[in-house]
Design an enzyme around this catalytic site. Structure first.
Site, mmCIF file in Angstrom:
data_model
loop_
_atom_site.group_PDB
_atom_site.id
_atom_site.type_symbol
_atom_site.label_atom_id
_atom_site.label_comp_id
_atom_site.label_asym_id
_atom_site.label_seq_id
_atom_site.Cartn_x
_atom_site.Cartn_y
_atom_site.Cartn_z
ATOM 1 N N SER A 142 0.851 -1.197 0.000
ATOM 2 C CA SER A 142 0.000 0.000 0.000
ATOM 3 C C SER A 142 0.881 1.239 0.000
ATOM 4 C CB SER A 142 -0.875 0.020 1.255
ATOM 5 O OG SER A 142 -1.534 1.256 1.395
ATOM 6 N N TYR A 155 -2.091 -0.070 10.768
ATOM 7 C CA TYR A 155 -2.295 -0.528 9.380
ATOM 8 C C TYR A 155 -1.053 -0.218 8.553
ATOM 9 C CZ TYR A 155 -3.904 -0.902 4.586
ATOM 10 O OH TYR A 155 -4.006 -1.253 3.261
HETATM 11 P P1 NDP Z 1 -11.731 -5.665 0.231
HETATM 12 O O1 NDP Z 1 -12.241 -5.424 1.605
HETATM 13 O O2 NDP Z 1 -12.651 -5.394 -0.905
HETATM 14 O O3 NDP Z 1 -11.180 -7.169 0.111
HETATM 15 C C1 NDP Z 1 -10.399 -7.732 1.124
HETATM 16 C C2 NDP Z 1 -10.285 -9.227 0.913
HETATM 17 O O4 NDP Z 1 -9.442 -9.772 1.932
HETATM 18 C C3 NDP Z 1 -11.613 -9.949 0.995
HETATM 19 O O5 NDP Z 1 -11.729 -10.870 -0.049
HETATM 20 C C4 NDP Z 1 -11.551 -10.677 2.329
HETATM 21 O O6 NDP Z 1 -12.243 -11.916 2.253
HETATM 22 C C5 NDP Z 1 -10.043 -10.931 2.479
HETATM 23 N N1 NDP Z 1 -9.691 -11.134 3.865
HETATM 24 C C6 NDP Z 1 -9.693 -10.228 4.879
HETATM 25 N N2 NDP Z 1 -9.364 -10.814 6.031
HETATM 26 C C7 NDP Z 1 -9.144 -12.124 5.760
HETATM 27 C C8 NDP Z 1 -8.791 -13.256 6.539
HETATM 28 N N3 NDP Z 1 -8.586 -13.155 7.865
HETATM 29 N N4 NDP Z 1 -8.675 -14.442 5.936
HETATM 30 C C9 NDP Z 1 -8.866 -14.562 4.605
HETATM 31 N N5 NDP Z 1 -9.195 -13.544 3.804
HETATM 32 C C10 NDP Z 1 -9.356 -12.333 4.388
HETATM 33 O O7 NDP Z 1 -10.421 -4.754 0.118
HETATM 34 P P2 NDP Z 1 -9.359 -4.548 -1.074
HETATM 35 O O8 NDP Z 1 -9.629 -5.407 -2.223
HETATM 36 O O9 NDP Z 1 -9.253 -3.088 -1.291
HETATM 37 O O10 NDP Z 1 -8.037 -5.002 -0.316
HETATM 38 C C11 NDP Z 1 -7.154 -5.999 -0.795
HETATM 39 C C12 NDP Z 1 -5.759 -5.676 -0.322
HETATM 40 O O11 NDP Z 1 -5.359 -4.420 -0.868
HETATM 41 C C13 NDP Z 1 -5.586 -5.546 1.187
HETATM 42 O O12 NDP Z 1 -4.369 -6.155 1.555
HETATM 43 C C14 NDP Z 1 -5.528 -4.028 1.408
HETATM 44 O O13 NDP Z 1 -4.801 -3.705 2.562
HETATM 45 C C15 NDP Z 1 -4.803 -3.602 0.160
HETATM 46 N N6 NDP Z 1 -4.954 -2.209 -0.254
HETATM 47 C C16 NDP Z 1 -6.187 -1.652 -0.481
HETATM 48 C C17 NDP Z 1 -6.285 -0.340 -0.921
HETATM 49 C C18 NDP Z 1 -7.587 0.339 -1.155
HETATM 50 O O14 NDP Z 1 -7.622 1.589 -1.159
HETATM 51 N N7 NDP Z 1 -8.672 -0.383 -1.393
HETATM 52 C C19 NDP Z 1 -5.080 0.459 -1.175
HETATM 53 C C20 NDP Z 1 -3.837 -0.225 -0.878
HETATM 54 C C21 NDP Z 1 -3.797 -1.507 -0.463
HETATM 55 P P3 NDP Z 1 -13.212 -12.511 3.373
HETATM 56 O O15 NDP Z 1 -13.804 -11.355 4.113
HETATM 57 O O16 NDP Z 1 -14.215 -13.304 2.596
HETATM 58 O O17 NDP Z 1 -12.330 -13.354 4.192
HETATM 59 C C1 8X3 Z 2 -5.087 1.666 1.582
HETATM 60 C C2 8X3 Z 2 -4.700 3.042 1.203
HETATM 61 O O1 8X3 Z 2 -4.019 5.287 2.123
HETATM 62 O O2 8X3 Z 2 -6.120 4.356 2.903
HETATM 63 O O3 8X3 Z 2 -3.972 0.872 1.808
HETATM 64 O O4 8X3 Z 2 -4.039 3.483 3.679
HETATM 65 S S1 8X3 Z 2 -4.720 4.082 2.555
#
Ligand code: NDP
Ligand code: 8X3
Length: 256
Positions: A142, A155
């Site tokens: 991220s 985070y």
């Molecule tokens: P979402 O919330 O849309 O998706 C998150 C996914 O992670 C879900 O499929 C969820 O599945 C899974 N997950 C969470 N906890 C667990 C667990 N304990 N075991 C297994 N699976 C888990 O978020 P994003 O797609 O945005 O996030 C994906 C990644 O990208 C994360 O690592 C996030 O930190 C990172 N990220 C996101 C950004 C954003 O702005 N959206 C920016 C930068 C990084 P389920 O709940 O079914 O288990």
């Molecule tokens: C998600 C982006 O800037 O909200 O990783 O942390 S931020």
């Protein structure tokens, strides 16, 4: 590497993981989709198999539980073990309070998911890549793992850990011809903010107010690009942000 292969992606029930599963499936890759929500995994399997005439294998487990991770990976049928690409995507943020007002249970969940979960999955899956002396691992970091922002604290620390682990993994897997990449996205509209703000839709909407955020497809296209470079090319790190975002905290909110 534009021929088909097998993808293993964590967190495929939503957001980036779901979009990554789809883009690989659309190129006839076999995809192993994982997450905790069985019904979403089943629905995605049906959707992708019907749409792209490929095979999808759902594995329902919590990345925080090492035994569940190991059992899931050990349960893979022989013809699903030839994994070419592992995407460590499952993760979450919980809360945005300053540290002194933070919830220590939320800290534990983030650390267990974003760091320990990534480690457990990598430890379980990587022997399958090592055995074949090839493969690609893509960690989803991220912008929060590159810069600090107020309320980002734990985070952000977990994503700094992903950044560091990606560099270390590149060393550890070097003798095994496995390349290790990171994608570090900025603001992307998925379920991320809804989860972060405990289902508060107005807070989630406010995160993206006034500008066009990334969407999951933007990140999936980057993962596809990384995975389909020729075998001698490793994209170490891709920081991808909306055009309306200059750094972790500076946005042009008058841009749409
Ligand atoms: P979402 O919330 O849309 O998706 C998150 C996914 O992670 C879900 O499929 C969820 O599945 C899974 N997950 C969470 N906890 C667990 C667990 N304990 N075991 C297994 N699976 C888990 O978020 P994003 O797609 O945005 O996030 C994906 C990644 O990208 C994360 O690592 C996030 O930190 C990172 N990220 C996101 C950004 C954003 O702005 N959206 C920016 C930068 C990084 P389920 O709940 O079914 O288990
Ligand atoms: C998600 C982006 O800037 O909200 O990783 O942390 S931020």
């Amino acid at each position: 590497m534009s021929t088909t292969g097998i993808l293993f992606v964590t967190g495929a029930t939503s957001g980036f993981g779901r979009a990554i599963a789809e883009i690989f499936a659309s190129h006839q890759w076999k995809v192993i989709i994982t997450g905790r929500r069985q019904e979403r995994l089943d629905a995605l399997k049906t959707e992708l198999e019907n749409k792209y005439k490929t095979s999808v294998l759902p594995l329902c487990f919590d990345v925080r539980d090492e035994m569940e991770v190991n059992n899931a990976v050990n349960s893979l049928p022989a013809d699903w073990k030839n994994i070419d690409v592992l995407v460590n995507n499952a993760g979450l943020a919980l809360g945005k309070e300053v540290l002194q007002e933070g919830d220590s249970m939320q800290w534990v969940t983030m650390i267990d998911t974003n760091i320990k979960g990534l480690l457990y999955v990598t430890k379980a899956v990587s022997p399958l890549l090592i055995e074949r002396k090839k493969g690609t691992i893509i960690n989803i970091g991220s912008i929060a793992g590159k810069e600090s922002y107020t309320g980002g604290n734990v985070y952000s620390a977990t994503k700094f850990a992903v950044d560091g682990l990606t560099k270390n993994m590149r060393l550890d897997f070097l003798p095994h011809h496995i390349r290790v990449s990171q994608i570090a996205p900025g603001a992307a509209e998925t379920e991320f903010s809804l989860v972060r703000f405990s289902g508060d839709q107005s807070k989630a909407d406010a995160t993206y107010k006034g500008f066009m955020p990334l969407d999951a497809r933007d990140i999936a296209e980057a993962a596809w690009f990384i995975a389909t470079r020729p075998p001698h090319v490793c994209i170490n790190d891709l920081v991808i942000m909306p055009t309306a975002q200059a750094n972790a905290t500076t946005f042009n909110r008058n841009s749409n």
